[in-house]
Design a protein around this motif. Structure first.
Motif, PDB file in Angstrom:
ATOM      1  N   UNK A   9       0.835  -1.204   0.000  1.00 33.11           N
ATOM      2  CA  UNK A   9       0.000   0.000   0.000  1.00 33.11           C
ATOM      3  C   UNK A   9       0.869   1.252   0.000  1.00 33.11           C
ATOM      4  N   UNK A  10       1.923   1.225   0.785  1.00 29.65           N
ATOM      5  CA  UNK A  10       2.834   2.368   0.833  1.00 29.65           C
ATOM      6  C   UNK A  10       3.567   2.534  -0.495  1.00 29.65           C
ATOM      7  N   UNK A  11       4.003   1.421  -1.077  1.00 30.08           N
ATOM      8  CA  UNK A  11       4.705   1.492  -2.361  1.00 30.08           C
ATOM      9  C   UNK A  11       3.804   2.089  -3.432  1.00 30.08           C
ATOM     10  N   UNK A  12       2.545   1.671  -3.472  1.00 29.39           N
ATOM     11  CA  UNK A  12       1.625   2.223  -4.474  1.00 29.39           C
ATOM     12  C   UNK A  12       1.411   3.717  -4.254  1.00 29.39           C
ATOM     13  N   UNK A  13       1.364   4.147  -3.013  1.00 30.43           N
ATOM     14  CA  UNK A  13       1.140   5.568  -2.713  1.00 30.43           C
ATOM     15  C   UNK A  13       2.293   6.443  -3.162  1.00 30.43           C
ATOM     16  N   UNK A  14       3.515   5.897  -3.177  1.00 24.21           N
ATOM     17  CA  UNK A  14       4.681   6.729  -3.529  1.00 24.21           C
ATOM     18  C   UNK A  14       5.135   6.518  -4.982  1.00 24.21           C
ATOM     19  N   UNK A  15       4.400   5.703  -5.750  1.00 25.09           N
ATOM     20  CA  UNK A  15       4.742   5.520  -7.163  1.00 25.09           C
ATOM     21  C   UNK A  15       4.379   6.762  -7.966  1.00 25.09           C
ATOM     22  N   UNK A  16       5.227   7.079  -8.935  1.00 22.93           N
ATOM     23  CA  UNK A  16       4.950   8.198  -9.820  1.00 22.93           C
ATOM     24  C   UNK A  16       5.357   7.838 -11.247  1.00 22.93           C
TER      25      UNK A  16
END
Length: 436
Positions: free
Chosen positions: A199-206
């Motif tokens: 969940x954290x990884x998806x939130x910081x993907x750009x």
């Protein structure tokens, strides 16, 4: 043209939902995705395990490539619908293309996947392309999105598509494929190594040109992912018992192929293997193969006259696998040659019963031009907008970057080496060398 456009944008009247133990729910609203899931080529993945022979080590590891493929699709759906949507770097017109490639990325896998490929010199990626572009139900569905749409999907999976950002979603050092299988494989094998904060990884993907990047604030979640991957490979994927099962599996297939080519008369014709043995398998033949077919023949081969095929089939079906010792081929090559000679003197064919197996993994690498298996690095998006390669900021990742770990095992049938009336002195010598 109008009908193609309509189909590409067509939504289901009501959202379809798959209950999933990893992602809780997998959501389908696109008509094309729903139609692809219903094709016979995709449904075949229910009959191909995700982890090959691992179920003989971890009894829960029975999950299929069907469930994994749905999981990869769901992660990509969340990325393009929730994370990338509205960002100028992301082209919304490539949304459905990304979803189709994610769903179909493993559709060409055969039974017992990589072990099967090695014996018969096959390439699942080539079969994936043939399924997408050939005379299949999948091709028919994709073609409704445009005459060139199947080729675009095949290009994404083959990593030749012009937009590298789309490719990176399912094929990079941190992608939807890996994020699903690490969590799914950990769940079904009952271990904790593969868990990380997705969940954290998806939130910081750009999205950026040619690749996905990650905000610096999420670096520790990325570190956790890489260490999870490292642990999963050595604790699950390269487990020595699983490798023993793979050794026995490959030797069964090698023996059957050798017998066929030598004119051996099987008690029951292995019709599903004919084109494999002859080296000219067609897509139609390939799609008829799944693990239930392979296991059926293994059951049958337990009754064959050939003692090697009979013994190996018995070993796999009844889980009487080979034992192993640590073995460094670079330092102990003379020992291996001596063992080969002693096995032959003892009446044990070393081609099938003395097997050196090596496993190797590179958990993370930065860009190394000209080297084998070039890998695009993971980039962090710094607060000032600069991109920095992960290992330059993370001490943990820097410690393992570019470091390939290799493990060697020597496999043998311990039950064949017990004292009996047949060649006891030779078998005793073999046990001394093996230190067992």
């Amino acid at each position: 043209m109008r009908s193609e456009m309509d189909y590409s944008k067509k939504k289901l009247d009501e959202e379809k939902v798959f209950k999933d133990p990893v992602h809780r729910y997998i959501h389908v609203r696109d008509q094309m995705i729903w139609d692809l899931i219903g094709t016979k080529e995709f449904q075949r993945l229910r009959r191909v395990r995700q982890l090959g022979t691992t179920f003989l080590t971890f009894h829960g590891g029975e999950h299929s490539r069907f469930s994994h493929s749905l999981g990869v699709y769901e992660i990509v759906r969340r990325i393009v619908d929730d994370v990338f949507d509205g960002r100028p770097e992301w082209n919304k017109e490539e949304r459905l293309l990304s979803l189709c490639a994610a769903l179909l990325h493993d559709v060409g896998h055969g039974p017992f996947s990589h072990s099967f490929e090695k014996v018969f010199d096959l390439d699942h990626e080539q079969f994936t392309r043939e399924i997408i572009l050939g005379d299949t139900e999948i091709h028919q569905v994709l073609s409704r999105g445009g005459s060139d749409f199947p080729e675009k999907v095949a290009e994404v999976i083959a990593k030749t598509y012009h937009n590298k950002l789309v490719i990176s979603l399912i094929s990079s050092q941190i992608d939807a494929d890996r994020m699903d299988y690490l969590q799914r494989d950990a769940y079904f094998t009952g271990v904790s190594y593969g868990h990380f904060d997705m969940e954290r990884i998806l939130r910081v993907m750009r999205p950026r040109e040619d690749q996905v990047v990650f905000k610096y604030s999420g670096m520790h979640a990325v570190e956790d992912y890489i260490m999870s991957r490292y642990q999963m490979y050595w604790q699950i994927y390269f487990h020595p018992v699983t490798r023993s099962a793979e050794v026995v599996l490959t030797k069964i297939l090698h023996r059957a192929k050798e017998l066929y080519r030598n004119g051996y008369s099987f008690k029951q014709d292995p019709v599903h293997f004919y084109s494999l043995f002859q080296g000219d398998i067609t897509l139609e033949d390939y799609l008829k193969l799944d693990e239930s077919i392979i296991l059926y023949y293994f059951q049958i081969w337990q009754e064959e006259e050939d003692p090697i095929l009979k013994d190996l089939a018995n070993r796999f079906v009844n889980r009487n696998l080979f034992k192993y010792i640590e073995f460094d081929p670079a330092k102990e090559y003379k020992k291996y040659s001596e063992l080969e000679s002693l096995f032959r003197k003892a009446g044990i064919n070393p081609d099938y019963y003395l097997v050196l197996d090596s496993s190797s993994d590179l958990p993370y690498d930065f860009y190394r031009p000209g080297e084998e298996e070039e890998r695009l690095p993971i980039h962090l998006l710094m607060r000032n907008g600069e991109l920095r390669e992960l290992s330059r900021e993370s001490d943990i990742v820097d410690a393992i970057s570019g470091k390939r770990r290799t493990d060697h095992k020597l496999y043998y049938p311990a039950d064949f080496l017990k004292d009996d009336r047949s060649k006891p002195s030779i078998k005793r010598k073999i046990r001394e060398i093996l230190d067992i």
